[in-house]
Motif scaffolding. Structure first.
Motif, mmCIF file in Angstrom:
data_model
loop_
_atom_site.group_PDB
_atom_site.id
_atom_site.type_symbol
_atom_site.label_atom_id
_atom_site.label_comp_id
_atom_site.label_asym_id
_atom_site.label_seq_id
_atom_site.Cartn_x
_atom_site.Cartn_y
_atom_site.Cartn_z
ATOM 1 N N ASP A 1 0.818 -1.213 0.000
ATOM 2 C CA ASP A 1 0.000 0.000 0.000
ATOM 3 C C ASP A 1 0.851 1.263 0.000
ATOM 4 O O ASP A 1 0.375 2.344 -0.365
ATOM 5 N N LYS A 2 2.112 1.135 0.402
ATOM 6 C CA LYS A 2 3.005 2.303 0.471
ATOM 7 C C LYS A 2 3.497 2.730 -0.906
ATOM 8 O O LYS A 2 3.943 3.854 -1.096
ATOM 9 N N TYR A 3 3.475 1.781 -1.849
ATOM 10 C CA TYR A 3 4.073 2.049 -3.161
ATOM 11 C C TYR A 3 3.012 2.388 -4.201
ATOM 12 O O TYR A 3 1.868 1.918 -4.138
ATOM 13 N N GLU A 4 3.436 3.185 -5.146
ATOM 14 C CA GLU A 4 2.568 3.468 -6.294
ATOM 15 C C GLU A 4 2.875 2.445 -7.395
ATOM 16 O O GLU A 4 3.761 2.643 -8.215
ATOM 17 N N LEU A 5 2.174 1.356 -7.350
ATOM 18 C CA LEU A 5 2.351 0.292 -8.333
ATOM 19 C C LEU A 5 1.168 0.364 -9.304
ATOM 20 O O LEU A 5 0.088 -0.179 -9.030
ATOM 21 N N ASN A 6 1.383 1.030 -10.408
ATOM 22 C CA ASN A 6 0.286 1.347 -11.324
ATOM 23 C C ASN A 6 -0.323 0.119 -11.998
ATOM 24 O O ASN A 6 -1.458 0.171 -12.477
ATOM 25 N N LYS B 1 -4.615 -3.491 -5.879
ATOM 26 C CA LYS B 1 -4.537 -3.714 -4.435
ATOM 27 C C LYS B 1 -5.899 -4.191 -3.934
ATOM 28 O O LYS B 1 -6.932 -3.885 -4.535
ATOM 29 N N ASP C 1 7.180 -2.662 -12.791
ATOM 30 C CA ASP C 1 6.866 -1.922 -11.572
ATOM 31 C C ASP C 1 7.678 -2.433 -10.386
ATOM 32 O O ASP C 1 8.225 -1.642 -9.600
ATOM 33 N N THR D 1 11.037 -0.748 -7.934
ATOM 34 C CA THR D 1 10.679 -0.489 -6.544
ATOM 35 C C THR D 1 11.766 -1.056 -5.627
ATOM 36 O O THR D 1 12.181 -2.208 -5.795
ATOM 37 N N LYS E 1 -6.003 -3.240 -14.014
ATOM 38 C CA LYS E 1 -4.792 -3.661 -13.315
ATOM 39 C C LYS E 1 -4.774 -5.181 -13.146
ATOM 40 O O LYS E 1 -5.817 -5.835 -13.142
#
Length: 825
Positions: free
Chosen positions: A159-164, A168, A204, A208, A280
């Protein structure tokens, strides 16, 4: 087995606050009839209510192949016509507390299914509720509890990362052993091959927590080293010790300060954990994820797992699939951005993954078939990577492979002295007593082994010999024996020897000392030979306890009237006759068995004729070119390394003696030829030369058939030190002066040797070795031979004519082996 699996089912229900109670008819109890479907090994895989209208358990099934799609279609069809009973493996009736069961049904609804999980210390059950459209992951055992907590933490971390590219999803930790997650796979499909959506996810992840560090800074590096050291000394007979030693070799091939690009990795990136959707991508099962793995880890894992566990592919097919995957533009971009060494990433994937799972498997009481498949694949892959390193000697690696293959089977190593497999010398073979039904499986295995260039199997009625040429031109001979025979006599009982075998500290199964000596001694005495020194030294060096057993209990000691087994080491004809006489009175060698043994022996002798394919090698060159040294090495290699019979002939077949032998006798003529420098004859007569050449040509013409019958057809490799080519290019050496065209024409009527090598060197180098010829003569003769070999090469369809500049012995031998290796086996 079934009661253990039912206990797992009960444990999963209990974790969901719906414990199973003792069977009864109390009004406070509810009975539930459940259907179940088994794994191939008979363990329970899926469980669901008998009155379910839909096959909810298909949520656990990865339909990534045509076969799987057909399975899903068939199951849905059976449910549609209320014929699910035709599909089930069985049913069970369980009793629950009425109130708890009502609460369970209120949450789950009537259409739910349970997956009992994959056996092992990390075993996790799953329940899918169609009503809630959620999955509940239930830990089975303390290790699995750790995995549940890890997954929850990993999902929170995501949830901390912007994984486009990654969807989630909701999660709820009900307790340390129950995690609820949403059905994010809804509307998605699992795909067997890496596609664009997969690569979006991989890109992605690769960007990271991205960093570059020395490999020895990775926690997996130290973990793997520690695990390998533990596994080297484990007493768990299931662990393939050869694979562990090969992993150690692979570790040593990596410089620990080498830098590698790392990033966040899913670490269980497989088709069944990924749902491809329009938006996604849904990725599940994050419990193994970490931010410190080489960037391509998930790429390798996806292809290895899908290839071996779902499609049953061989290593080469999986390698091809990985190669194809890395051609993707996203892959190329990632490799360029991070300066990724693909080979290093592959090595680290194999080391980290294999060591981790070997350790996990060592904690399991039983192994499903998938475990054996995965280990076999990793073992092959590790061997294959080792083979790509030119510094690695492949023979010890293959020896480890062979013993790993037989490790779970019933076998015994015969005449085994070295304890540790890779210490087997190049002059030694592997002789194994096996059960005959393992022969076919080994045949398939060795033909597909990535280290192997060529295999020839020589079959007999009681054994098979596998002559194996490796990709680095090394050689290994493996004898697999299921019946102990010498000619038409059964020597001893193979089943008794197998039953006596025990595993040594390096994972090799060795017969009991009595069975070991009995077989070894019988093998040599029935071949009319003394026990070789290495075996007599081995048996003399046994512990006093083992020596006492031999002296007291060995069957043959009493028959031959001796108090000391050591007195049997030397061959004598009296003992030989007594042994043969005793064996002939055994049941295995009497009556109908005797006739069967004789017939089998005759058949074996006829079959041998197919395999006894000899051939001829010729070596030419001016004096000082190094022929004698090379011939000595070639002879030694063919005999010791490749187990072939070799005969060396000088210049010609020698069916006819040297001309001077008619005058002074054979020995004197040979002595004179050996001490006389070449090219010192002064014959200038054409008639004399013609007669002399005619004599030698007759020797070649007639002798070639003698050589074929006496040696080639009997399996010998004939090596000529000089050959007919001397009459063409250097007839003066034989005191002959005739036109080159005339002598060259004579070669047309001779059988052509399969391999012909002309060795040459710089004139000054030759003069430094020998001063028999002057520089001009050396250059002229060398030019003639090079021209002749070029001409013959163009004219020949099968025979090889190869000129080699003999600068170093090693390089020359390697070139020769590369040419003749196809004919050696």
């Amino acid at each position: 087995m079934k009661h253990i699996e039912i206990a797992i089912v009960k444990q999963i229900f209990s974790a969901m606050n719906n414990p199973v109670v003792d069977e009864g008819h109390n009004a406070s109890l509810n009975s539930n009839t459940l259907y179940y479907f088994n794994n191939p090994d008979g363990t329970i895989r899926w469980v669901w209510p008998a009155n379910a209208k839909q096959p909810a358990f298909l949520k656990f099934y990865s339909a990534t192949s045509l076969k799987a799609v057909l399975v899903v279609f068939t199951i849905r069809l059976l449910f549609a016509f209320r014929l699910q009973g035709l599909f089930v493996s069985g049913k069970i009736i369980l009793w629950f507390n009425k109130n708890a069961n009502a609460a369970f049904k209120s949450t789950m609804g009537t259409n739910w299914a349970m997956f009992t999980g994959t056996a092992g210390v990390n075993r996790t059950g799953l329940i899918y509720s169609e009503q809630k459209d959620s999955f509940y992951k239930i830990a089975i055992g303390s290790n699995a509890v750790i995995q549940i907590v890890k997954e929850y933490s990993a999902l929170q971390n995501l949830d901390k990362y912007e994984l486009n590219s990654i969807e989630k999803y909701g999660k709820k930790l009900h307790s340390k052993n129950v995690l609820e997650i949403g059905n994010i796979g809804k509307g998605g499909k699992r795909v067997a091959m890496l596609g664009a959506k997969h690569w979006d996810v991989l890109a992605d992840l690769a960007r990271t927590e991205n960093k570059i560090v020395p490999v020895n800074h990775l926690p997996q590096w130290s973990d793997s080293i520690r695990i390998i050291q533990l596994l080297k000394f484990t007493t768990d007979a299931r662990i393939p010790k050869g694979m562990v030693r090969n992993m150690e070799k692979l570790f040593m091939s990596v410089t620990d300060t080498t830098e590698v690009a790392t990033s966040l990795a899913h670490n269980d990136f497989t088709p069944w954990n990924i749902y491809i959707k329009k938006g996604k991508t849904a990725v599940i099962d994050w419990e193994l994820s970490t931010g410190s793995l080489p960037c391509l880890t998930d790429v390798f894992h996806f292809n290895y797992q899908q290839g071996v566990l779902v499609e049953g592919l061989q290593l080469q097919a999986i390698k091809n699939r990985i190669k194809q995957a890395l051609e993707n533009p996203v892959a190329k971009q990632l490799i360029w951005e991070n300066k990724i060494d693909v080979e290093l990433n592959h090595k680290l994937y194999l080391l980290f993954t294999a060591s981790y799972y070997l350790h996990v498997y060592s904690l399991q009481d039983s192994w499903p078939v998938q475990v054996h498949k995965s280990i076999a694949l990793w073992n092959n892959a590790i061997s294959d990577v080792l083979a790509s390193n030119e510094a690695t000697k492949l023979r010890p690696v293959l020896v480890n492979n062979v013993f790993d293959f037989f490790q779970p089977k019933n076998y015994a190593a015969l005449k085994w002295l070295v304890e540790k497999p890779e210490r087997l010398t190049e002059e030694s073979d592997i002789d194994l007593c096996i059960e005959r039904n393992d022969l076919t499986v080994f045949r398939n295995y060795i033909n597909q082994n990535p280290l192997v260039a060529k295999v020839v199997e020589r079959k007999q009625s009681f054994m098979s010999n596998f002559a194996i040429m490796l990709k680095d031109n090394s050689f290994l001979s493996v004898d697999l024996i299921w019946k102990f025979k010498r000619k038409d006599l059964v020597m001893t009982d193979a089943a008794e020897l197998l039953a006596s075998a025990k595993v040594n500290r390096f994972g090799v199964k060795i017969p009991d000392v009595l069975a070991d000596f009995n077989y070894t001694w019988l093998f040599y005495i029935l071949n009319s030979a003394s026990l070789p020194e290495k075996y007599s030294a081995y048996f003399n060096g046994l512990s006093s306890t083992d020596k006492d057993r031999l002296n007291k209990e060995l069957y043959w000691k009493n028959i031959l009237g001796t108090n000391r087994v050591a007195e049997l080491f030397e061959y004598n004809i009296v003992n030989h006759k007594a042994v043969v006489s005793t064996l002939k009175n055994n049941k295995a060698n009497k009556g109908i068995n005797r006739l069967a043994n004789i017939a089998a022996y005759c058949f074996d002798k006829l079959r041998e004729l197919r395999f006894n394919k000899g051939f001829i090698i010729t070596f030419s060159g001016v004096d000082g070119a190094g022929k004698s040294t090379i011939i000595a090495h070639v002879k030694n290699n063919l005999e010791k390394k490749y187990r072939r019979k070799v005969v060396v002939l000088r210049h010609r077949p020698s069916v006819l003696p040297m001309l001077s032998a008619w005058k002074m006798g054979r020995e004197a003529a040979e002595q004179k030829a050996a001490t006389t420098l070449p090219r010192k004859g002064n014959n200038s007569s054409k008639l004399s030369s013609l007669l002399r050449f005619g004599y030698y040509y007759t020797d070649y013409l007639l002798g070639q058939f003698v050589v074929q019958a006496k040696y080639v057809y009997r399996g010998y490799i004939v090596v000529y030190d000089r050959y007919y080519f001397d009459f063409i290019n250097d007839a003066k050496r034989s005191n002959i002066t005739l036109p080159t065209g005339f002598t060259k024409a004579g070669y047309s009527f001779l059988l052509k040797p399969e391999f012909n090598f002309f060795l040459y060197a710089d004139a000054q180098v030759i003069l430094n070795r020998k001063k028999e010829l002057d520089s001009i003569t050396i250059k002229v003769l060398t030019a003639k031979y090079l021209g002749l070999f070029d001409d013959l090469k163009r004219q020949s369809l099968s025979a090889k004519y190869v000129a080699i500049e003999n600068e170093t012995v090693g390089a020359t031998l390697s070139t020769i082996t590369n040419h003749v290796k196809t004919a050696i086996l």
